[in-house]
Design a protein around this motif. Structure first.
Motif, PDB file in Angstrom:
ATOM      1  N   GLY A 216     -22.676  13.822  60.354  1.00 25.37           N
ATOM      2  CA  GLY A 216     -22.660  13.453  58.950  1.00 25.37           C
ATOM      3  C   GLY A 216     -21.917  14.418  58.037  1.00 25.37           C
ATOM      4  N   THR A 217     -21.258  15.415  58.619  1.00 23.10           N
ATOM      5  CA  THR A 217     -20.540  16.412  57.829  1.00 23.10           C
ATOM      6  C   THR A 217     -19.041  16.346  58.124  1.00 23.10           C
ATOM      7  OG1 THR A 217     -22.445  17.896  57.833  1.00 23.10           O
ATOM      8  CG2 THR A 217     -20.293  18.880  57.353  1.00 23.10           C
ATOM      9  N   LEU A 218     -18.238  16.412  57.084  1.00 24.78           N
ATOM     10  CA  LEU A 218     -16.787  16.440  57.243  1.00 24.78           C
ATOM     11  C   LEU A 218     -16.299  17.884  57.264  1.00 24.78           C
ATOM     12  CD1 LEU A 218     -15.630  13.585  54.826  1.00 24.78           C
ATOM     13  CD2 LEU A 218     -15.722  13.517  57.314  1.00 24.78           C
ATOM     14  N   THR A 219     -15.503  18.200  58.290  1.00 28.18           N
ATOM     15  CA  THR A 219     -14.964  19.554  58.443  1.00 28.18           C
ATOM     16  C   THR A 219     -13.454  19.472  58.632  1.00 28.18           C
ATOM     17  OG1 THR A 219     -17.013  20.231  59.554  1.00 28.18           O
ATOM     18  CG2 THR A 219     -15.089  21.675  59.795  1.00 28.18           C
ATOM     19  N   LEU A 220     -12.728  20.363  57.981  1.00 29.48           N
ATOM     20  CA  LEU A 220     -11.271  20.377  58.107  1.00 29.48           C
ATOM     21  C   LEU A 220     -10.884  20.578  59.561  1.00 29.48           C
ATOM     22  CD1 LEU A 220      -8.506  20.302  56.695  1.00 29.48           C
ATOM     23  CD2 LEU A 220      -8.692  22.779  56.409  1.00 29.48           C
TER      24      LEU A 220
END
Length: 329
Positions: free
Chosen positions: A41-45
């Motif tokens: 559920g987390t967006l990471t570069l």
């Protein structure tokens, strides 16, 4: 992660992101916008702008269940450019040269369409460089493959296919003149592919005009080399492509434009590209121009234009179109 960013400012707001299918990313291509991966559920570069992809990495992403990445909505225009650039698929590097050169000119024409409709991005330059390198390999394998190049009867398509044919003709001429250095050939091909980029700044009504241009319109047309040089100033292109873009309309007696250079001031690669440019223009069907065969065009160049064009290019192309390859020890 493929990011050099050592700071973590938290996950971006997904409502301000757009999905980007991993399956649309091509091997050895450049995405010039940030791409994020979603996990728990987390967006990471994952990949910063101007990242070059490999087939293995793309396969790993898909194998790990990542069917899509995400980019900021502010980068939507660049994402659309990428998709358009690669809509024709992978660059052909394996077909028989006479079939391959046709496919490569088609890929180059699609690249030129994008170039005319959008700002120049690193992805466009990367695509042009890849096509240029593939054209070098193709023409080195068989310089006579240029005989397979068609001449479109559709005037509207001339703008897009012209630069691709100039690149192919220029490469064949250079190789016939014994040039073998891969970098010099690639630079020649890239410069030819981009030589008319400045025309994207010219009014479409002038570019598409189906009758002879007025003196005022010619003044505007003659600005395109300088427009192109300005557009690509920050692109990182080497000297040869930049010189071809800026000086492909110079002539040996100083009558050309924009800087009225003479023969001694014009690079050899520029002389070859300029000759190929004139040859292709003369053999293209246009409403205000008599249709000429390749040998009729060469005859006109010999009789009227050759003092201000590259004699060696003329000799080389005559031999090539007659099916003669020069052999060197």
């Amino acid at each position: 992660m493929n990011s050099n960013n050592s700071f973590n400012f938290g996950s971006p707001d997904k409502s301000k992101m757009q999905a980007f299918p991993v399956g649309s990313i091509k091997d050895n291509s450049t995405t010039d916008f940030d791409l994020y991966v979603e996990a728990a559920g987390t967006l990471t570069l994952y990949a910063q702008a101007e990242y070059v992809w490999s087939r293995d990495e793309l396969s790993r992403l898909l194998a790990n269940g990542h069917q899509e990445l995400f980019y900021p909505t502010t980068a939507k225009a660049r994402a659309e450019v990428y998709l358009k650039l690669h809509s024709s698929g992978m660059i052909d590097r394996e077909s028989y040269p006479r079939a391959r050169i046709v496919k490569l000119t088609e890929a180059a024409a699609e690249m030129t369409r994008v170039l005319y409709d959008h700002e120049i991005t690193p992805a466009i330059i990367a695509r042009a460089s890849d096509i240029a390198a593939a054209m070098v390999d193709c023409v080195k394998a068989d310089p006579l493959c240029i005989s397979a190049l068609g001449h479109l009867t559709n005037h509207d398509e001339y703008t897009y296919f012209h630069s691709a044919r100039v690149s192919a003709y220029g490469l064949a001429i250079a190789i016939q003149l014994s040039e073998s250095d891969q970098t010099r050939l690639r630079d020649l091909a890239l410069g030819a592919l981009l030589h008319d980029v400045g025309k994207s700044k010219i009014d479409h009504d002038i570019l598409g005009k189906r009758s002879a241009l007025t003196p005022k319109e010619w003044v505007e047309i003659k600005k395109h080399p300088e427009y192109g040089a300005t557009m690509l100033q920050a692109s990182g292109l080497s000297v040869v492509p930049r010189e071809i873009i800026l000086h492909h309309h110079e002539r040996f007696d100083g009558s050309g434009y924009p800087h009225k250079l003479t023969s001694k001031e014009i690079l050899e690669e520029v002389k070859i590209a300029a000759f190929a440019d004139v040859f292709d223009a003369l053999t293209t069907n246009r409403p205000y121009q008599v249709t000429r065969s390749r040998f009729e065009a060469l005859a006109l160049i010999r009789d009227r234009l050759l003092p201000n064009l590259h004699q060696e290019s003329y000799n080389a192309l005559v031999d090539l179109l007659a099916g003669k390859l020069r052999k060197y020890a």
